[in-house]
Design a protein around this motif. Structure first.
Motif: not given
Length: 516
Positions: A230-240, A257-262
């Motif tokens: 959440g600190a990178y403005g994205i969601t978790n990687i789980m199925d929901t 793009p923020e996924m790799k940062e997280a």
């Protein structure tokens, strides 16, 4: 791989158990007198006026109604029914039993599916009744839930499920305030500060026992890192947690793009050895047990797992000086902060009716009455709190739980067919814990949309999600290089038809008004 013999034995056992369940119900009480509100259906049993029997099946998660089930009696009498509750404690067992009963055309009169995948499977097999034309017979239910809830139960534009209203806004980081004080550390407000505190909790003997036996952070698998995503403005990687609206468009978390940062930030915690080494294998209460035993100082969980009297007694019993407090989500490099995302497309439960009930109007009418009544103010208070002036008192609209209500009404959620106003219910039921409930309800959260999505042909969500989790674990533990992230996406698309799924999901969500 399981042998064919083992699989056959499991199926046979499930079939036998389903047969036994089909012949029995949970409750035997009930008032046989007539007197239901609304039109009565044709009667079953011993002549005119006999209650209409309804078998209701759901997961109980270990909850068992008392022998003298006052909730069953009240609903039986009010609606002139005889509710027979088939309760299964485990989700896997329950889903298997429903699948077996569907194959033998022996489904309960009303039952809950475990989620959209099972709902979709039962719809495709022709097992369920389309309830679209019956919604007008449930005006109270429609008003109580609203359109946003109702559409959670639709497949192909048809109303195959009656969703429960209400979703809990919960989960945050909890931290040992007494450990912070012992080490003279400030409450962390950023991801970097959270890392520094977790490192100190691991290396600086916060419990003062002279042993290197503590870790900074724990939780259950990737859920432990929800606020870091959440600190990178994205969601978790789980199925929901894969689809949400971002910048006015439907976005998928894996392509941001923020996924790799997280993942880099999470890897930093793991590389430093400040995370519970069993974090990806934790299940059930494992992470909570470690926190209560004084093995970790930060845990991602909810107030209901920390501050109910029995829980406080447990962690205070292990260490009388322990002090657990809630921690707001940490801010990321650009100031973003979000707690655990909420899947607004998911429901607290999806109730369905077998297709055969279109030829059993007496039962079908009683199902509709049941949902309509438990959506009225009177009926919803009944299934939330119990019997008025016994389990609760009412002063205007204010409900106060009595001692008897606290002692006897913990099972009534089994009868909350249409759901409940979640936050208000919790604040009434747990009046002493309102500050913790309000804290978690006020945290900013990304709203995910996965619960609205129907999987297209050729896409297997279980296989894809298993691959995603395995590869993400490799990334954060250094088994995969983050510079190879694009290769992960290519494999996901090519081997698991993920691009087909994404394109279909975007089209479906656009059709529902999201991202347009």
């Amino acid at each position: 791989m399981k042998s064919a013999k083992r699989i056959g034995f499991g199926a046979l056992a499930a079939l036998l158990l389903a047969g036994m369940l089909a012949g029995c119900g949970g409750g035997k009480g009930g008032n046989p007198a007539a007197g239901a509100n609304g039109p009565q259906g044709a009667k079953e049993g011993n002549g005119a006026g006999s209650p209409v029997k309804l078998e209701v099946a759901q997961i109980s998660w270990g909850t068992t109604p008392p022998a003298d089930d006052f909730m069953k009696k009240a609903l039986d009498e009010k609606l002139n029914v005889s509710l027979e509750m088939t309760l299964v404690g485990d989700q896997g067992d329950y889903e298997n039993q429903i699948n077996v009963r569907a194959a033998s055309n022996n489904l309960p009169d009303l039952f809950m599916v475990t989620g959209k995948p099972q709902l979709q499977k039962l719809v495709e097999s022709g097992s369920l009744l389309d309830l679209s034309e019956y919604l007008d017979k449930m005006p109270e239910y429609q008003s109580f839930t609203g359109e946003d809830v109702l559409k959670k139960g639709r497949i192909g534009g048809k109303q195959y499920a009656l969703p429960k209203a209400g979703q809990a806004l919960s989960y945050t980081y909890w931290i040992r305030k007494d450990w912070l004080d012992r080490l003279n550390l400030p409450v962390p407000t950023t991801v970097d500060e959270l890392f520094d505190v977790a490192k100190a909790f691991t290396e600086q003997d916060p419990d003062g026992n002279g042993k290197p036996d503590t870790f900074g952070l724990s939780g259950t698998n990737f859920d432990a890192f929800e606020p870091i995503f959440g600190a990178y403005g994205i969601t978790n990687i789980m199925d929901t947690s894969q689809f949400y609206v971002r910048g006015g468009k439907v976005a998928n978390t894996f392509y941001q793009p923020e996924m790799k940062e997280a993942l880099t930030a999470i890897k930093r915690f793991l590389d430093a050895g400040v995370v519970d080494p069993e974090v990806v294998n934790n299940k059930g209460t494992m992470a909570k047990d470690k926190a209560f035993q004084g093995k970790v100082g930060i845990i991602h969980t909810e107030w209901a797992q920390m501050m109910k009297p029995a829980d406080v007694e447990a962690w205070k019993g292990a260490n009388p000086d322990a002090e657990w407090v809630q921690l707001p989500p940490p801010a990321g490099p650009d100031g973003q902060k979000f707690g655990k995302s909420i899947n607004i497309g998911a429901s607290g439960g999806l109730w369905v009716v077998p297709k055969r009930l279109e030829n059993e109007p007496e039962k079908l009418n009683k199902v509709l009455e049941l949902f309509n009544y438990t959506s009225t103010p009177e009926g919803n208070r009944l299934v939330q709190f119990g019997i008025e002036n016994t389990h609760y008192t009412l002063d205007g609209d204010k409900v106060t739980i009595t001692d008897k209500g606290r002692e006897e009404a913990s099972f009534t959620w089994l009868y909350q067919f249409s759901g409940r106003p979640e936050t208000e219910y919790l604040k009434t039921k747990f009046a002493d814990l309102v500050e913790y409930i309000d804290f978690e309800a006020s945290i900013p959260r990304i709203e995910t949309l996965d619960g609205f999505v129907q999987s297209p042909a050729g896409y297997n969500p279980a296989d894809a999600n298993r691959f995603i989790e395995e590869e993400m674990i490799k990334f954060v533990y250094g088994k995969n290089k983050l510079e190879d992230y694009d290769k992960f996406l290519q494999t996901l698309e090519k081997t698991f038809n993920y691009k087909t799924y994404v394109d279909s999901a975007v089209e479906q969500l656009n059709g529902l008004g999201y991202g347009q």
